[in-house]
Design a protein around this motif. Sequence first.
Motif, PDB file in Angstrom:
ATOM      1  N   CYS A 119      27.215 -26.314   3.409  1.00 51.34           N
ATOM      2  CA  CYS A 119      27.233 -27.611   2.717  1.00 51.34           C
ATOM      3  C   CYS A 119      26.901 -28.765   3.665  1.00 51.34           C
ATOM      4  O   CYS A 119      26.123 -29.657   3.318  1.00 51.34           O
ATOM      5  CB  CYS A 119      28.582 -27.830   2.040  1.00 51.34           C
ATOM      6  SG  CYS A 119      28.839 -26.727   0.623  1.00 51.34           S
ATOM      7  N   TYR A 120      27.478 -28.747   4.865  1.00 44.19           N
ATOM      8  CA  TYR A 120      27.184 -29.827   5.826  1.00 44.19           C
ATOM      9  C   TYR A 120      25.736 -29.747   6.305  1.00 44.19           C
ATOM     10  O   TYR A 120      25.063 -30.769   6.421  1.00 44.19           O
ATOM     11  CB  TYR A 120      28.159 -29.793   7.010  1.00 44.19           C
ATOM     12  CG  TYR A 120      29.486 -30.454   6.699  1.00 44.19           C
ATOM     13  CD1 TYR A 120      29.701 -31.810   6.959  1.00 44.19           C
ATOM     14  CD2 TYR A 120      30.539 -29.733   6.133  1.00 44.19           C
ATOM     15  CE1 TYR A 120      30.915 -32.419   6.668  1.00 44.19           C
ATOM     16  CE2 TYR A 120      31.755 -30.331   5.829  1.00 44.19           C
ATOM     17  CZ  TYR A 120      31.933 -31.679   6.098  1.00 44.19           C
ATOM     18  OH  TYR A 120      33.130 -32.287   5.792  1.00 44.19           O
ATOM     19  N   ASP A 121      25.245 -28.526   6.569  1.00 44.48           N
ATOM     20  CA  ASP A 121      23.856 -28.373   7.028  1.00 44.48           C
ATOM     21  C   ASP A 121      22.877 -28.898   5.977  1.00 44.48           C
ATOM     22  O   ASP A 121      21.948 -29.641   6.294  1.00 44.48           O
ATOM     23  CB  ASP A 121      23.543 -26.906   7.350  1.00 44.48           C
ATOM     24  CG  ASP A 121      24.213 -26.446   8.655  1.00 44.48           C
ATOM     25  OD1 ASP A 121      24.800 -27.307   9.358  1.00 44.48           O
ATOM     26  OD2 ASP A 121      24.151 -25.237   8.956  1.00 44.48           O
ATOM     27  N   LEU A 122      23.095 -28.507   4.730  1.00 42.16           N
ATOM     28  CA  LEU A 122      22.185 -28.931   3.666  1.00 42.16           C
ATOM     29  C   LEU A 122      22.264 -30.434   3.399  1.00 42.16           C
ATOM     30  O   LEU A 122      21.284 -31.068   3.011  1.00 42.16           O
ATOM     31  CB  LEU A 122      22.476 -28.156   2.374  1.00 42.16           C
ATOM     32  CG  LEU A 122      22.010 -26.694   2.348  1.00 42.16           C
ATOM     33  CD1 LEU A 122      22.645 -25.938   1.186  1.00 42.16           C
ATOM     34  CD2 LEU A 122      20.489 -26.613   2.259  1.00 42.16           C
ATOM     35  N   ALA A 123      23.459 -31.007   3.615  1.00 42.92           N
ATOM     36  CA  ALA A 123      23.638 -32.439   3.345  1.00 42.92           C
ATOM     37  C   ALA A 123      22.836 -33.315   4.311  1.00 42.92           C
ATOM     38  O   ALA A 123      22.493 -34.455   3.983  1.00 42.92           O
ATOM     39  CB  ALA A 123      25.122 -32.812   3.407  1.00 42.92           C
ATOM     40  N   HIS A 126      19.642 -33.236   2.163  1.00 39.06           N
ATOM     41  CA  HIS A 126      19.685 -33.542   0.722  1.00 39.06           C
ATOM     42  C   HIS A 126      20.630 -34.679   0.341  1.00 39.06           C
ATOM     43  O   HIS A 126      20.670 -35.078  -0.819  1.00 39.06           O
ATOM     44  CB  HIS A 126      20.068 -32.289  -0.070  1.00 39.06           C
ATOM     45  CG  HIS A 126      19.050 -31.193   0.022  1.00 39.06           C
ATOM     46  ND1 HIS A 126      17.853 -31.235  -0.651  1.00 39.06           N
ATOM     47  CD2 HIS A 126      19.042 -30.035   0.735  1.00 39.06           C
ATOM     48  CE1 HIS A 126      17.162 -30.140  -0.382  1.00 39.06           C
ATOM     49  NE2 HIS A 126      17.857 -29.395   0.457  1.00 39.06           N
ATOM     50  N   LYS A 127      21.450 -35.155   1.287  1.00 38.41           N
ATOM     51  CA  LYS A 127      22.346 -36.311   1.060  1.00 38.41           C
ATOM     52  C   LYS A 127      23.532 -36.070   0.135  1.00 38.41           C
ATOM     53  O   LYS A 127      24.521 -36.786   0.199  1.00 38.41           O
ATOM     54  CB  LYS A 127      21.571 -37.526   0.501  1.00 38.41           C
ATOM     55  CG  LYS A 127      20.348 -37.929   1.284  1.00 38.41           C
ATOM     56  CD  LYS A 127      20.724 -38.806   2.454  1.00 38.41           C
ATOM     57  CE  LYS A 127      19.512 -39.455   3.089  1.00 38.41           C
ATOM     58  NZ  LYS A 127      19.741 -39.711   4.515  1.00 38.41           N
ATOM     59  N   VAL A 163      29.677 -32.477  -0.093  1.00 37.15           N
ATOM     60  CA  VAL A 163      29.343 -33.167   1.160  1.00 37.15           C
ATOM     61  C   VAL A 163      28.214 -34.171   0.936  1.00 37.15           C
ATOM     62  O   VAL A 163      27.227 -33.866   0.261  1.00 37.15           O
ATOM     63  CB  VAL A 163      28.966 -32.154   2.270  1.00 37.15           C
ATOM     64  CG1 VAL A 163      28.724 -32.880   3.592  1.00 37.15           C
ATOM     65  CG2 VAL A 163      30.070 -31.109   2.447  1.00 37.15           C
ATOM     66  N   PHE A 164      28.378 -35.357   1.528  1.00 37.44           N
ATOM     67  CA  PHE A 164      27.459 -36.473   1.277  1.00 37.44           C
ATOM     68  C   PHE A 164      27.139 -37.238   2.557  1.00 37.44           C
ATOM     69  O   PHE A 164      27.906 -37.233   3.512  1.00 37.44           O
ATOM     70  CB  PHE A 164      28.097 -37.474   0.292  1.00 37.44           C
ATOM     71  CG  PHE A 164      28.571 -36.849  -0.984  1.00 37.44           C
ATOM     72  CD1 PHE A 164      27.719 -36.719  -2.064  1.00 37.44           C
ATOM     73  CD2 PHE A 164      29.873 -36.366  -1.086  1.00 37.44           C
ATOM     74  CE1 PHE A 164      28.154 -36.119  -3.250  1.00 37.44           C
ATOM     75  CE2 PHE A 164      30.317 -35.762  -2.259  1.00 37.44           C
ATOM     76  CZ  PHE A 164      29.454 -35.637  -3.339  1.00 37.44           C
ATOM     77  N   HIS A 196      22.500 -31.453  -4.805  1.00 38.83           N
ATOM     78  CA  HIS A 196      21.845 -30.188  -4.453  1.00 38.83           C
ATOM     79  C   HIS A 196      22.895 -29.076  -4.507  1.00 38.83           C
ATOM     80  O   HIS A 196      24.000 -29.248  -3.998  1.00 38.83           O
ATOM     81  CB  HIS A 196      21.256 -30.315  -3.041  1.00 38.83           C
ATOM     82  CG  HIS A 196      20.536 -29.092  -2.584  1.00 38.83           C
ATOM     83  ND1 HIS A 196      19.210 -28.857  -2.894  1.00 38.83           N
ATOM     84  CD2 HIS A 196      20.950 -28.031  -1.844  1.00 38.83           C
ATOM     85  CE1 HIS A 196      18.844 -27.699  -2.360  1.00 38.83           C
ATOM     86  NE2 HIS A 196      19.878 -27.181  -1.721  1.00 38.83           N
ATOM     87  N   LEU A 197      22.570 -27.944  -5.133  1.00 41.27           N
ATOM     88  CA  LEU A 197      23.545 -26.863  -5.278  1.00 41.27           C
ATOM     89  C   LEU A 197      23.473 -25.891  -4.095  1.00 41.27           C
ATOM     90  O   LEU A 197      22.397 -25.465  -3.705  1.00 41.27           O
ATOM     91  CB  LEU A 197      23.315 -26.089  -6.589  1.00 41.27           C
ATOM     92  CG  LEU A 197      23.293 -26.911  -7.883  1.00 41.27           C
ATOM     93  CD1 LEU A 197      23.208 -25.979  -9.093  1.00 41.27           C
ATOM     94  CD2 LEU A 197      24.514 -27.819  -7.989  1.00 41.27           C
TER      95      LEU A 197
END
Length: 220
Positions: A119-123, A126-127, A163-164, A196-197
């Motif tokens: 989740c943190y990596d993708l954020a 993807h914000k 996560v944002f 983002h999922l």
Amino acid sequence: NPMKYVLIVAGGKGLRMGCELPKQFLPIGGKPVLMRTIEAFYAYSPEIRIILVLPCNQQAYWNELCRKHGFSIPHQIADGGETRFHSVKNGLALVQAPGLVGVHDGVRPFVSVEVIRRCYDLAEQHKAVIPVVDVVETLRHLTEVGSETVSRNDYKLVQTPQVFDVELLKQAYEQEFTPFFTDDASVVEAMGVPAHLAAGNRENIKITTPFDLKVGSALL
């Protein structure tokens, strides 16, 4: 590497005279649920800034629990608000630097380190990222006249941490509160930013009933 924060939101009424113990303090395997939740994020990164959002009337008891269990993972405490929305807003006030901020339910101690990392990596890109899992039961939709089976593949169950980007979430929480804000993603999406999922983990259940405590003990 961006600065990382997590707001661990622990509501749950109780601890006034005659109320039962709030769920986040119930022991699983001899340790309060909330400590296990905090440990999951510390296991992901000892550098992460942990902000625990806790109702004022539970903070003394929490401090006592920390002493009793020799719990020493560093964390800040913010005051819980009237609703989850207001609690998150209070926690965000302690997030000073830009970076990434996760919001996680205090009663989800079984989130995996892999899911937190994902989740943190993708954020970063993807914000706004939320972990989801498949619906395994058959789902029915209530209609005017009765009910109908719907395709479970069209639905996902939402978990936390969500996560944002820090600036994005702070901006989102400047909006007027509405009852349609059921989680953080819904607050951010009200500003037109899609979530983002990411793949969650099936064990990441909310501990809210005696049955969940039994499942939790088994998961340990």
